[in-house]
Design an enzyme around this catalytic site. Structure first.
Site, PDB file in Angstrom:
ATOM      1  N   ASP A   1      -7.223   0.514   2.998  1.00 21.10           N
ATOM      2  CA  ASP A   1      -5.776   0.795   3.080  1.00 21.10           C
ATOM      3  C   ASP A   1      -5.529   2.202   3.634  1.00 21.10           C
ATOM      4  O   ASP A   1      -4.586   2.438   4.405  1.00 21.10           O
ATOM      5  CB  ASP A   1      -5.107   0.605   1.709  1.00 21.10           C
ATOM      6  CG  ASP A   1      -5.906   1.183   0.556  1.00 21.10           C
ATOM      7  OD1 ASP A   1      -6.997   1.759   0.784  1.00 21.10           O
ATOM      8  OD2 ASP A   1      -5.446   1.069  -0.590  1.00 21.10           O
TER       9      ASP A   1
ATOM     10  N   GLY B   1       0.788  -1.229   0.000  1.00 22.71           N
ATOM     11  CA  GLY B   1       0.000   0.000   0.000  1.00 22.71           C
ATOM     12  C   GLY B   1       0.817   1.274   0.000  1.00 22.71           C
ATOM     13  O   GLY B   1       0.538   2.188   0.773  1.00 22.71           O
TER      14      GLY B   1
ATOM     15  N   SER C   1       0.733   3.521  -2.261  1.00 20.87           N
ATOM     16  CA  SER C   1      -0.123   4.617  -2.749  1.00 20.87           C
ATOM     17  C   SER C   1      -0.972   5.183  -1.618  1.00 20.87           C
ATOM     18  O   SER C   1      -1.093   6.406  -1.468  1.00 20.87           O
ATOM     19  CB  SER C   1      -1.072   4.141  -3.842  1.00 20.87           C
ATOM     20  OG  SER C   1      -0.373   3.499  -4.834  1.00 20.87           O
TER      21      SER C   1
END
Ligand code: MEV
Length: 325
Positions: A157, A112, A114
């Site tokens: 996330d 994750g 991003s």
């Protein structure tokens, strides 16, 4: 004169149970991973957005504020630029910013990067402008930007990056509950293959269109497993959690999102004594997770993963959420 900057950092994530079903409003359980991304932001006195993110493959990127979001955006800047545009829609500014990032981890493993960069940037930016956003307000800002970039996603996330710890999550941050966890006895194995989350999410959406009853019932069963896992985790019942992992993996296989490599690592972990193992995330590659009981069984499981071509990821779980450094 260089203006003062604000730096904040956010962790990565590891999905424990409930992937795919969470996209359709069901709960999932996610834990934050101690690999962090740091983002620094300062005002620059001109109407330009500038970003340097060598770890994300981006150097000396700049754009005037009025052109934000226009033209094809390089991968490393997408989330940050579109979040900045959303921010300026809500809090207009004439003066631009300089953004720099530093990452502990590569985006290949599916931890994750991003979501971590989006959250760390949002925290640094809103702190720079003295906006005291709640976690939920920060989430909403980030979630808009994520939907702008990829159109799909449950936001689990982002929640892991914001709240940290191990969370029971119902999208989009309708419920975010921290579970009682000191230590999660899990081995994480990487398949060596990068998963493409939006493609897999769309594939499941296609399946849901063609076989709505089957897929809805799979999601409901996943939902039950997630609820049971909350009890197992709160009671530190790792054998019970392993059993739920195995059942979740069977349902993910029915969704068609597992892969030969994931299955190989999972089977090898189970043969080496793990009580339960499953893929983590969208599937198709990235990582699998396996429970262990004792330190000795942990090393057996790790060797078993390596023996079939996997890479053991030495990550610390249940990590703290976003913070200003
Ligand atoms: C991907 O890591 C997890 C999915 O459930 C997608 C999402 O929740 O955004 C497949």
């Amino acid at each position: 004169m260089i203006k003062p900057s604000i730096t904040s950092s956010a962790p990565g994530k590891l999905m424990l149970l409930g992937e795919h079903a969470v996209v359709y409003g069901h709960p999932c359980i996610v834990t934050a991973v101690d690999q962090r991304i740091q983002v620094s932001v300062r005002k620059n006195g001109v109407d330009v957005f500038h970003m340097d993110a060598p770890d994300l493959g981006l150097t000396a990127y700049s754009k005037t504020i009025c052109d934000l979001g226009k033209k094809e955006l390089p991968k490393g800047v997408r989330f940050v630029e579109l979040l900045y545009r959303r921010f300026l829609d809500q809090y207009p500014q004439k003066e631009g910013i300089v953004v720099t990032t530093k990452s502990d981890f590569a985006d290949t493993f599916g931890f994750g990067s991003s979501s971590a960069v989006t959250v760390a940037f949002a925290k640094a930016l809103t702190t720079l402008y003295n906006l005291n956003l709640t976690n939920k307000q920060l989430f909403d800002l980030c979630y808009q930007a994520v939907l702008d970039v990829q159109g799909v996603g449950s936001g689990f996330d982002l929640a892991a990056a914001i709240w940290g710890g191990t969370l029971y999550y119902i999208p989009p941050a309708k419920v975010v509950t921290k579970l009682k966890v000191n230590h999660l006895p899990l081995v994480v194995g990487y398949t060596g293959i990068k998963a493409d989350t939006p493609t897999l999410v769309r594939m499941v959406a296609g399946l849901k269109d063609t076989k709505p009853r089957l897929i809805t019932s799979i999601f409901k069963n996943i939902n039950h497993l997630v609820e049971a896992a909350v009890v197992s985790i709160n009671q530190s019942d790792w054998t019970g959690l392993g059993d739920l992992f195995n059942q979740n993996q069977q349902l993910l296989k029915q969704l068609g999102v597992s892969s030969t490599e994931l299955d190989r690592l999972i089977q090898s972990s189970l043969k080496a004594g793990s009580a339960g193992a499953k893929l983590s995330g969208a599937g198709g590659g990235d990582c699998m997770i396996a429970t262990y009981q004792y330190d000795q069984s942990k090393s057996h499981i790790e060797s078993a993963i390596t023996a079939v071509g996997g890479q053991v990821m030495p990550v610390v779980l249940n990590a703290p959420g976003v913070r200003v450094e």
